[in-house]
Every structure is written in structure tokens, then in C-alpha cells.
Design a protein around this motif. Sequence first.
Motif, PDB file in Angstrom:
ATOM      1  N   LEU A   1       0.624  -1.015   0.360  1.00 31.95           N
ATOM      2  CA  LEU A   1       0.236  -0.380   0.215  1.00 31.95           C
ATOM      3  C   LEU A   1       0.504   1.511  -0.096  1.00 31.95           C
ATOM      4  O   LEU A   1       0.764   2.219  -1.047  1.00 31.95           O
ATOM      5  CB  LEU A   1      -1.178  -0.044   1.926  1.00 31.95           C
ATOM      6  CG  LEU A   1      -2.325  -0.893   1.005  1.00 31.95           C
ATOM      7  CD1 LEU A   1      -2.758  -0.899   2.461  1.00 31.95           C
ATOM      8  CD2 LEU A   1      -3.137  -0.878   0.387  1.00 31.95           C
ATOM      9  N   ILE A   2       2.369   1.335   0.828  1.00 28.04           N
ATOM     10  CA  ILE A   2       3.098   2.468   0.837  1.00 28.04           C
ATOM     11  C   ILE A   2       4.417   2.373   0.407  1.00 28.04           C
ATOM     12  O   ILE A   2       4.774   3.441  -0.563  1.00 28.04           O
ATOM     13  CB  ILE A   2       2.994   2.747   2.143  1.00 28.04           C
ATOM     14  CG1 ILE A   2       3.762   1.639   3.076  1.00 28.04           C
ATOM     15  CG2 ILE A   2       1.702   2.944   3.276  1.00 28.04           C
ATOM     16  CD1 ILE A   2       3.862   1.881   4.012  1.00 28.04           C
ATOM     17  N   LYS A   3       4.254   1.386  -0.547  1.00 25.33           N
ATOM     18  CA  LYS A   3       6.022   1.082  -1.553  1.00 25.33           C
ATOM     19  C   LYS A   3       5.709   2.432  -2.462  1.00 25.33           C
ATOM     20  O   LYS A   3       6.436   3.181  -3.025  1.00 25.33           O
ATOM     21  CB  LYS A   3       5.941  -0.553  -1.900  1.00 25.33           C
ATOM     22  CG  LYS A   3       7.360  -0.448  -2.681  1.00 25.33           C
ATOM     23  CD  LYS A   3       7.717  -1.935  -2.942  1.00 25.33           C
ATOM     24  CE  LYS A   3       8.858  -1.842  -3.298  1.00 25.33           C
ATOM     25  NZ  LYS A   3       9.348  -0.923  -4.767  1.00 25.33           N
ATOM     26  N   PRO A   4       4.560   1.801  -3.187  1.00 24.15           N
ATOM     27  CA  PRO A   4       4.039   3.315  -3.967  1.00 24.15           C
ATOM     28  C   PRO A   4       4.738   4.366  -3.793  1.00 24.15           C
ATOM     29  O   PRO A   4       5.575   5.588  -4.772  1.00 24.15           O
ATOM     30  CB  PRO A   4       2.961   2.905  -5.161  1.00 24.15           C
ATOM     31  CG  PRO A   4       2.540   1.936  -4.376  1.00 24.15           C
ATOM     32  CD  PRO A   4       3.039   2.085  -2.956  1.00 24.15           C
ATOM     33  N   LEU A   5       4.358   4.992  -2.646  1.00 25.34           N
ATOM     34  CA  LEU A   5       4.538   6.874  -2.283  1.00 25.34           C
ATOM     35  C   LEU A   5       5.859   6.420  -1.768  1.00 25.34           C
ATOM     36  O   LEU A   5       6.273   7.718  -2.100  1.00 25.34           O
ATOM     37  CB  LEU A   5       3.702   6.799  -1.148  1.00 25.34           C
ATOM     38  CG  LEU A   5       2.593   6.505  -0.917  1.00 25.34           C
ATOM     39  CD1 LEU A   5       1.747   6.239   0.329  1.00 25.34           C
ATOM     40  CD2 LEU A   5       1.834   7.896  -2.352  1.00 25.34           C
ATOM     41  N   PHE A   6       6.304   5.675  -1.565  1.00 25.92           N
ATOM     42  CA  PHE A   6       7.519   5.586  -0.689  1.00 25.92           C
ATOM     43  C   PHE A   6       8.946   5.443  -2.732  1.00 25.92           C
ATOM     44  O   PHE A   6       9.856   6.539  -2.209  1.00 25.92           O
ATOM     45  CB  PHE A   6       8.618   4.878   0.255  1.00 25.92           C
ATOM     46  CG  PHE A   6       8.130   3.998   1.629  1.00 25.92           C
ATOM     47  CD1 PHE A   6       6.984   5.721   1.553  1.00 25.92           C
ATOM     48  CD2 PHE A   6       7.502   3.076   1.797  1.00 25.92           C
ATOM     49  CE1 PHE A   6       6.405   5.720   2.839  1.00 25.92           C
ATOM     50  CE2 PHE A   6       7.065   3.641   3.640  1.00 25.92           C
ATOM     51  CZ  PHE A   6       6.921   4.205   3.365  1.00 25.92           C
ATOM     52  N   ASP A   7       8.478   4.481  -3.295  1.00 29.10           N
ATOM     53  CA  ASP A   7       9.580   5.026  -4.631  1.00 29.10           C
ATOM     54  C   ASP A   7       9.344   6.158  -4.988  1.00 29.10           C
ATOM     55  O   ASP A   7      10.303   6.525  -5.903  1.00 29.10           O
ATOM     56  CB  ASP A   7       8.403   3.678  -5.263  1.00 29.10           C
ATOM     57  CG  ASP A   7       9.218   2.270  -5.256  1.00 29.10           C
ATOM     58  OD1 ASP A   7      10.013   2.468  -4.152  1.00 29.10           O
ATOM     59  OD2 ASP A   7       8.750   1.169  -5.419  1.00 29.10           O
ATOM     60  N   ALA A   8       8.015   7.165  -5.558  1.00 29.09           N
ATOM     61  CA  ALA A   8       7.861   8.271  -5.927  1.00 29.09           C
ATOM     62  C   ALA A   8       8.606   9.406  -4.778  1.00 29.09           C
ATOM     63  O   ALA A   8       9.661  10.784  -5.390  1.00 29.09           O
ATOM     64  CB  ALA A   8       6.542   8.569  -6.188  1.00 29.09           C
ATOM     65  N   PHE A   9       9.162   8.999  -3.672  1.00 32.81           N
ATOM     66  CA  PHE A   9       9.752  10.201  -2.757  1.00 32.81           C
ATOM     67  C   PHE A   9      11.028   9.385  -2.979  1.00 32.81           C
ATOM     68  O   PHE A   9      12.193  10.832  -3.000  1.00 32.81           O
ATOM     69  CB  PHE A   9       9.230   9.187  -1.186  1.00 32.81           C
ATOM     70  CG  PHE A   9      10.142  10.383  -0.067  1.00 32.81           C
ATOM     71  CD1 PHE A   9      10.242  12.019   0.060  1.00 32.81           C
ATOM     72  CD2 PHE A   9      11.423   9.178   0.619  1.00 32.81           C
ATOM     73  CE1 PHE A   9      11.347  12.191   0.872  1.00 32.81           C
ATOM     74  CE2 PHE A   9      12.453  10.824   1.439  1.00 32.81           C
ATOM     75  CZ  PHE A   9      11.822  12.012   1.365  1.00 32.81           C
ATOM     76  N   THR A  10      11.379   8.922  -2.918  1.00 40.03           N
ATOM     77  CA  THR A  10      12.717   8.430  -3.120  1.00 40.03           C
ATOM     78  C   THR A  10      13.277   8.781  -4.905  1.00 40.03           C
ATOM     79  O   THR A  10      14.331   9.654  -4.435  1.00 40.03           O
ATOM     80  CB  THR A  10      13.526   7.103  -2.684  1.00 40.03           C
ATOM     81  OG1 THR A  10      13.264   6.227  -2.096  1.00 40.03           O
ATOM     82  CG2 THR A  10      14.734   6.093  -3.864  1.00 40.03           C
TER      83      THR A  10
END
Length: 338
Positions: free
Chosen positions: A36-45
Motif C-alpha cells: 500500500l505504501i511502497k509506491p509512495l516511498f518509491d516516488a519520494f526516493t
Amino acid sequence: MGSKVVVAGAFMVLLISSSLAVAAEVNVYSYRQPFLIKPLFDAFTKETGIRVNTVYARKGLVQRLKNEGLNSRADLIFTVDIGRLSDAVSAEVTQEVNSDILDANIPASYRSNKSHWFGLTSRARVIAASKERVKEGEISTYEQLADPKWKGRICTRSGKHPYMVALTASMIAHHGEAKAKAWLSGLKANLARKPQGNDRAQAKAIKEGQCDLAVMNHYYMAQMMRDEKQSAWADAIFLVFPNQSDRGTHLNVSGMALTKSAPNKAHAIKLMEFLSGDLAQRMYAEENSEYPLKPGVPWSGLLASWGKFKADTVALDQVAKYRADAIKMADEVQYDAN
């Protein structure tokens, strides 16, 4: 001699560069499932170059932070309801965050008044009603769940589950303890079966004719609609957003808090600010079928199709204050008993 100095200097630069590279990370303890949150973290990175590492667990993360103390490598804790957020603050494993960006993006009702936690998305606690056995407009408030006309017709999960506790706590905040207890007792009297299962299990029970009404978080409807095996459960119900003529529908939140240890504090705050911004809030709205908290961020197409609704504006800090009373109340009315 000169060459030795140059080599030594280059070695020091390499060490410093390596140190900075290692420091460019944020460590997250999460109750939210990684997918659920990996796509958000990937965008942040991608935007910042800061790596996000995640430790996921269904329970026990607050205790883990307590046990680790200031030696913990965790920078942030992510939770799925106001109960776990307030538990983290009470356990003294969080710290204050002063950020004009967070204060501007997240409305005051959905963040700690002492800036120890911030909501990310909201989830409406709605009433699910049988399309076959309940008429449109027949129920419109949480209070009506205690009406004797619904005796033997309601299903819910445990009265001490965090989602139900938050709803009961909101009733205490609005009506006081005595009236809230009378409401919970009336709801208990109307149950068709012993409280059990998760929110989707309540929709399944409606489909199977075990009950006509249930209480659930709105996003489970979206999840069931996308699931081939569960879509029939979704087809059997319609959603009611309660109390539109008075205080509004109760909302809970997924949220985040900066840990007291936070070895990567600056990077962690940068991630918090990113998650409160337009891109991340829009991604949450699309991927998780939850409501973004930042004003002006569009809802997903499905949620928009359900229409706008009036949300309860009581501060979640106020709701959290009555959680212990709500749990005690569930025991007093023997909500989970047969």
C-alpha cells in the motif's frame, strides 16, 4: 610525500561520501501493508534520492520502539487508526514536529494539537445496508442503530476493535458518557449475532441474510468491488454516510509520527512533508480508495461517484481522549458476549 597526501585526501572524501550515502535514508515501522505504501516511498526516493526502508508488522511496533529506546533505528511509525497513534504518543516514543508545510497541508482536526502525529488519509465509518431489506432513507444516523426496530438485524465486529472503539469514543465526545452508553447498549441489543470477523465479513453476512445492517469503513466497499470472490457482497449492499443533517460522518485516519530516536530526523520530516503533498495524497486516493486529507486534492473516481458528504469535525485528539472509556463501556454492556 605529496602523492601520499593526495591518496589520503581522496580516501577521506570517499569515506565522507559513503557516510552521506548511508545517511540518505529513512527507516519506517509500519502497520500499513508494504504494497500500500511502497509506491509512495518509491516516488519520494525518485524525487529526493533518499531511500526508505520499511519494517512491517500487524501489531507490537509501539512496544518494540519502547524496548529499543533511543537505540532504535526507526525514524517514523505509520499506523492505521487514531488508537494506535495515541498509543504511540502515550508510550512516549514520539516527538514533536514543527513544520509549516505539514500544518498547511493537514487540517487541524486530523493532527495532534501538540504536533506529535499527523493524519495521512481518512476513512469514513459508514453504515452498510441490505439492498433487498432496507429502504433508502430508512436509516440515516449512528444513533438510529440503537432503535428497537433493528432488533436482531445488525452485525458488527468486536466492540473493542480500534475502529469500533473510535466510533464509540466519538459518541462519548458528542453525547456524554451516559447517553453514549445507552446507545451502545441499544446497539448491542439489536445485534443479530455475536460480534465477529472483519468489516468485509459484515457485508458477507448481509449478503447471506444473517443481518440487514452493519458498520464498516468505506474503503472495504471499494476493495470488495475489485475482488472477484467478494464482489457479490458489495453488490448486496448500499452505503449510508450517517448524520448528514447534523454533525457529520465519523472519520478515522491512517497517520504517521516521528519517533523519539529518529536517527535520520531531517530526512524523516522531509518524507512526512512529501506524504502530505499533492502527489502523494493523490496517489493514496487512487490506490487505496481512501480520502486525501489535504484540501483540494481530487478524490478517486469511485469515491467521487459516491458523492460528497459532510464529515464530523470533532478533533481526533478529542476522540482519542475517550478511547479508554469506550473500551470500558464495551465491557460494561457486555458487547462481545453471546
